[in-house]
Scaffold this motif. Structure first.
Motif, PDB file in Angstrom:
ATOM      1  N   MET A   1       0.852  -1.171   0.000  1.00 45.81           N
ATOM      2  CA  MET A   1       0.000   0.000   0.000  1.00 45.81           C
ATOM      3  C   MET A   1       0.899   1.236   0.000  1.00 45.81           C
ATOM      4  SD  MET A   1      -3.440   0.276   2.272  1.00 45.81           S
ATOM      5  CE  MET A   1      -2.857   0.830   3.838  1.00 45.81           C
ATOM      6  N   ARG A   2       0.530   2.208  -0.821  1.00 42.68           N
ATOM      7  CA  ARG A   2       1.280   3.468  -0.871  1.00 42.68           C
ATOM      8  C   ARG A   2       0.379   4.593  -0.376  1.00 42.68           C
ATOM      9  NH1 ARG A   2       3.531   3.895  -6.723  1.00 42.68           N
ATOM     10  NH2 ARG A   2       3.924   5.933  -5.872  1.00 42.68           N
ATOM     11  N   VAL A   3       1.000   5.628   0.196  1.00 43.87           N
ATOM     12  CA  VAL A   3       0.253   6.735   0.806  1.00 43.87           C
ATOM     13  C   VAL A   3       0.775   8.061   0.281  1.00 43.87           C
ATOM     14  CG1 VAL A   3      -0.249   7.908   2.990  1.00 43.87           C
ATOM     15  CG2 VAL A   3      -0.210   5.422   2.917  1.00 43.87           C
ATOM     16  N   ILE A   4      -0.153   8.967   0.005  1.00 41.89           N
ATOM     17  CA  ILE A   4       0.170  10.349  -0.365  1.00 41.89           C
ATOM     18  C   ILE A   4      -0.902  11.227   0.255  1.00 41.89           C
ATOM     19  CG2 ILE A   4      -1.111  10.304  -2.544  1.00 41.89           C
ATOM     20  CD1 ILE A   4       2.253  12.070  -2.231  1.00 41.89           C
ATOM     21  N   ALA A 106       4.033  13.641   8.781  1.00 40.01           N
ATOM     22  CA  ALA A 106       5.250  13.554   7.965  1.00 40.01           C
ATOM     23  C   ALA A 106       5.104  12.744   6.686  1.00 40.01           C
ATOM     24  CB  ALA A 106       6.381  12.964   8.806  1.00 40.01           C
ATOM     25  N   HIS A 107       3.921  12.232   6.366  1.00 34.73           N
ATOM     26  CA  HIS A 107       3.765  11.473   5.115  1.00 34.73           C
ATOM     27  C   HIS A 107       3.956  12.418   3.923  1.00 34.73           C
ATOM     28  CE1 HIS A 107      -0.157  13.182   6.056  1.00 34.73           C
ATOM     29  NE2 HIS A 107      -0.435  13.126   4.775  1.00 34.73           N
ATOM     30  N   PRO A 108       4.350  11.876   2.768  1.00 30.59           N
ATOM     31  CA  PRO A 108       4.548  12.744   1.597  1.00 30.59           C
ATOM     32  C   PRO A 108       3.222  13.369   1.166  1.00 30.59           C
ATOM     33  CG  PRO A 108       4.711  10.440   0.967  1.00 30.59           C
ATOM     34  CD  PRO A 108       4.601  10.476   2.458  1.00 30.59           C
ATOM     35  N   ALA A 128       7.728  17.634   3.987  1.00 31.83           N
ATOM     36  CA  ALA A 128       7.008  16.467   3.467  1.00 31.83           C
ATOM     37  C   ALA A 128       6.259  16.791   2.177  1.00 31.83           C
ATOM     38  CB  ALA A 128       6.042  15.929   4.520  1.00 31.83           C
ATOM     39  N   ILE A 129       6.136  18.080   1.851  1.00 31.24           N
ATOM     40  CA  ILE A 129       5.481  18.457   0.593  1.00 31.24           C
ATOM     41  C   ILE A 129       6.463  18.202  -0.544  1.00 31.24           C
ATOM     42  CG2 ILE A 129       4.533  20.353  -0.780  1.00 31.24           C
ATOM     43  CD1 ILE A 129       3.369  21.440   1.861  1.00 31.24           C
ATOM     44  N   ARG A 130       6.049  17.310  -1.457  1.00 28.00           N
ATOM     45  CA  ARG A 130       6.918  16.874  -2.544  1.00 28.00           C
ATOM     46  C   ARG A 130       6.569  17.507  -3.881  1.00 28.00           C
ATOM     47  NH1 ARG A 130       8.554  14.681   1.673  1.00 28.00           N
ATOM     48  NH2 ARG A 130       9.225  12.535   1.867  1.00 28.00           N
ATOM     49  N   ALA A 131       5.323  18.025  -3.989  1.00 25.25           N
ATOM     50  CA  ALA A 131       4.862  18.602  -5.253  1.00 25.25           C
ATOM     51  C   ALA A 131       3.703  19.544  -4.949  1.00 25.25           C
ATOM     52  CB  ALA A 131       4.420  17.501  -6.213  1.00 25.25           C
ATOM     53  N   VAL A 132       3.286  20.302  -5.968  1.00 26.88           N
ATOM     54  CA  VAL A 132       2.241  21.310  -5.789  1.00 26.88           C
ATOM     55  C   VAL A 132       1.231  21.217  -6.926  1.00 26.88           C
ATOM     56  CG1 VAL A 132       1.778  23.797  -5.691  1.00 26.88           C
ATOM     57  CG2 VAL A 132       3.832  22.883  -4.598  1.00 26.88           C
TER      58      VAL A 132
END
Length: 166
Positions: A1-4, A106-108, A128-132
């Motif tokens: 399982m992946r989380v965003i 702290a998750h991405p 933890a912010i990886r993109a916008v």
């Protein structure tokens, strides 16, 4: 399982984005579940329903089931709110879990920003912010997509989602 996560101020369009993003991901064969954080008292039950009566009578958990769905309600009754990892542990396995809210965890995350809100950007203060996903160009050098470009946002979500557990 992946989380965003999708993180942003109220009114930025997180829920609207999710409503478009989930079918786009499903069409690609990706199973999706969501976790939504509420900052206020909320209720999924209704006065007059048996489950509501059970809960008000003091049941710690009430499970309601039908041929179409089931739901489990847990009353905290003064105990601390569970942390995101504990909540994720309750989910059935899927390809992707999208978290709306929990912006201090702290998750991405993908930051969702709408200029008309006149709110500050969450990044770069939140590593933890990886993109916008935004309706204006974000400061800094994070990958970004227009708020209405679902395929581009979907690609960012898939690229930056992390395997869970943590």
């Amino acid at each position: 399982m992946r989380v965003i996560g999708l993180a942003g101020w109220s009114g930025a369009g997180k829920t609207t984005l999710l409503a478009a993003l989930i079918p786009w991901l499903n069409a690609k064969g990706i199973t999706v579940s969501t976790v939504k954080h509420a900052h206020h008292d909320f209720d999924v039950d209704h006065p007059g329903k048996d489950s509501h009566t059970h809960r008000l009578a003091g049941a710690g958990q009430v499970l309601v089931s039908s041929s179409l769905r089931w739901a489990l309600m847990t009353e905290l009754r003064g105990t601390p709110e569970p942390a995101l990892p504990a909540l994720l542990a309750h989910l059935d396995p899927v390809d992707l879990v999208i978290v709306e809210g929990f912006k201090r965890d702290a998750h991405p995350k993908v930051e969702v920003h709408r200029a008309a809100n006149a709110k500050p950007w969450l990044h770069p203060e939140d590593p933890a912010i990886r993109a916008v996903a935004a309706d204006s160009r974000p400061p800094g050098c994070l990958p970004h997509a227009a708020l209405d470009d679902i395929p581009a946002i979907g690609a960012l979500v898939l690229e930056h989602a992390a395997a869970w557990p943590g």
